[in-house]
Design an enzyme around this catalytic site. Structure first.
Site, PDB file in Angstrom:
ATOM      1  N   GLU A 193     -24.225  -2.658 -25.855  1.00 25.86           N
ATOM      2  CA  GLU A 193     -23.833  -2.610 -27.265  1.00 25.86           C
ATOM      3  C   GLU A 193     -22.611  -3.485 -27.548  1.00 25.86           C
ATOM      4  OE1 GLU A 193     -25.402   2.025 -27.703  1.00 25.86           O
ATOM      5  OE2 GLU A 193     -23.257   1.552 -27.752  1.00 25.86           O
ATOM      6  N   ARG A 206       0.810  -1.217   0.000  1.00 26.17           N
ATOM      7  CA  ARG A 206       0.000   0.000   0.000  1.00 26.17           C
ATOM      8  C   ARG A 206       0.845   1.269   0.000  1.00 26.17           C
ATOM      9  NH1 ARG A 206      -5.244   0.900   1.422  1.00 26.17           N
ATOM     10  NH2 ARG A 206      -5.441  -1.259   2.144  1.00 26.17           N
TER      11      ARG A 206
END
Length: 477
Positions: free
Chosen positions: A149, A128
């Site tokens: 689509e 991190r």
């Protein structure tokens, strides 16, 4: 201390703990089911903010060692990967990765770039304090349209086969022979495309029995005789599980290095190039210099830049019949050997010019492939104009089903505005500094003034030297 007093203090402390863990309100209310939604909401909010306190206190605008591109599907992230990141990072610095499952080895010391469709929980597997996260978000309504689509577009490519069985067999043969990863291997398309493909074949078989005049209407998003309607699509359990609010559980926007907005494409790309690209160039140049200064042997250089050929083909698949997401752009992207730009020499300006050329080429290829794919489901044809025919009721339902994503998108817009303001302030400072030198160099009047100032300084210097010599001679006398 008196034992009785100790016992009393123990009871008091125990009471405080019980009061804190089990408030009176939770003990009085007797219906757990009644509060399920509230509990879920609190859990989500807790999950969304749980890591904020753990984030490093460093400037979030500063690039760290590892760049993690969290790619939400249908947000334009593919163009960033191919036109920005592949041109910034050598293949040797790309992390082993997959768009479907985690194959990242955090112990690989020189891994600098990770690109996935995973969610923010991936951060638990990453260092991190050494990781910067970037992402792009899109208007949820447009993202759902685009997902629908694209699912139809890729599935329609299978209609060149005489039947569904033939299409499946061919897909399996192609995938077994290719080294790359096709769309059918990538989340969420590995679920959405087969679902839509099977549906298209079923509807085509039904039309054969009812004749060519069976197709009615001119709304491309509601031609049920040819393709699943948008309304049916968004209400299917598969869509509810995979598509709706798909961005929310992928993102925690605070403290990200960069948050782009698909609709603000030009501004987003410019900011990415200057905010992220500039730092990557600087970072890799510094890294390259330190490596060259530390050792010259081939063995040490190979340690600093390990070979990752297995990662190279991840987004490439030369076969079109499987409809792979990355494969759509193979014809416009040269080999990685030709694409990689030596970061020792590249500038932000060159990066942006390269990006414009790359994205123009990508768009042409994508448009061509889309047109050819949709011919298989003619007269259905997806376009901005066709979207205007979709009933308001369907649009409102999409917004309602993606309410969490709508909130996230608004929040992302606020972050984007702040980032843009920060970027413009920094840009103004840089421009002001450069303009001082530009004016000094280009303005004829300033040249005269500069020459006059130089002469005055020179005369003053001569005067001081002469005066010092006179004082020295007087002291000798």
């Amino acid at each position: 201390m008196d034992p009785a007093l100790k016992y009393a203090m123990l009871l008091i402390l125990l009471g405080w703990v019980i009061w804190d863990v089990f408030p009176v309100s939770s003990l009085v209310n007797a219906s757990p089911a009644k509060h399920d939604f509230g509990h879920c909401e609190r859990t989500v909010k807790k999950w969304a903010s749980s890591s904020l306190d753990l984030e490093a206190k460093e400037d979030k605008h500063t690039l760290r060692d590892l760049l993690f591109f969290l790619h939400v599907p249908r947000t334009g992230g593919r163009t960033y990967f191919h036109c920005f990141l592949k041109r910034l990072y050598p293949s040797s610095l790309e992390c082993p990765r997959s768009y479907d499952k985690l194959r990242f080895d955090p112990s690989k010391p020189n891994c600098r770039l990770l690109v996935t469709h995973d969610d923010y929980s991936m951060m638990s597997k990453l260092p991190r304090e050494k990781t910067s996260v970037v992402t792009i978000l899109r208007n949820p309504l447009d993202r759902v349209f685009s997902t629908y689509e694209f699912s139809v577009e890729v599935a329609a490519r299978f209609l060149v086969h005489p039947n569904l069985t033939s299409a499946k067999q061919m897909a399996l043969r192609i995938r077994s022979k290719t080294k790359g990863v096709s769309t059918l291997d990538i989340w969420p398309w590995k679920y959405l495309v087969p679902w839509m493909r099977d549906d298209l074949f079923a509807r085509r078989d039904a039309r054969k029995h009812k004749g060519p005049n069976y197709v009615k209407g001119n709304d491309s998003y509601n031609m049920e005789e040819i393709v699943m309607s948008l309304h049916e699509y968004i209400n299917d359990p598969i869509a509810r599980d995979i598509i709706h609010n798909g961005a929310t559980f992928q993102k925690r926007l605070d403290n990200m290095l960069y948050v782009g907005i698909t609709e603000d494409h030009k501004e987003s790309a410019t900011m990415f190039g200057n905010m992220v690209g500039a730092q990557v160039i600087s970072q890799l140049m510094a890294s390259s210099s330190s490596v060259e200064g530390a050792a010259n042997s081939l063995s040490e250089q190979s340690t600093s830049f390990p070979d990752s050929k297995s990662d190279n083909s991840h987004h490439q698949d030369p076969n079109n019949s499987t409809g792979q997401e990355a494969g759509e752009i193979d014809s416009t992207i040269p080999s990685r050997k030709n694409v990689e730009m030596k970061y020792e020499n590249i500038t932000v300006g060159e990066l942006m010019k390269s990006y414009e050329v790359c994205i123009s080429s990508l768009r042409k290829t994508q448009s061509h492939r889309r047109t050819n794919s949709l011919k298989a489901i003619s007269p259905a044809n997806f376009s901005k104009e066709a979207r205007l025919q979709v009933p308001q009721m369907v649009l409102q339902q999409i917004i309602s089903l993606n309410s969490l994503d709508v909130e996230l998108y608004k929040y992302a817009q606020n972050i984007f505005a702040k980032q843009h303001k920060h970027f413009m302030r920094k840009l103004d400072t840089t421009d002001m500094q450069e303009s001082i030198f530009d004016v000094a160099y280009d303005n004829p009047l300033w040249k005269v003034v500069s020459l006059a100032i130089s002469l005055v300084c020179l005369l003053l210097l001569i005067f001081l030297i002469v005066n010092a010599k006179r004082r020295t001679s007087k002291l000798k006398i």
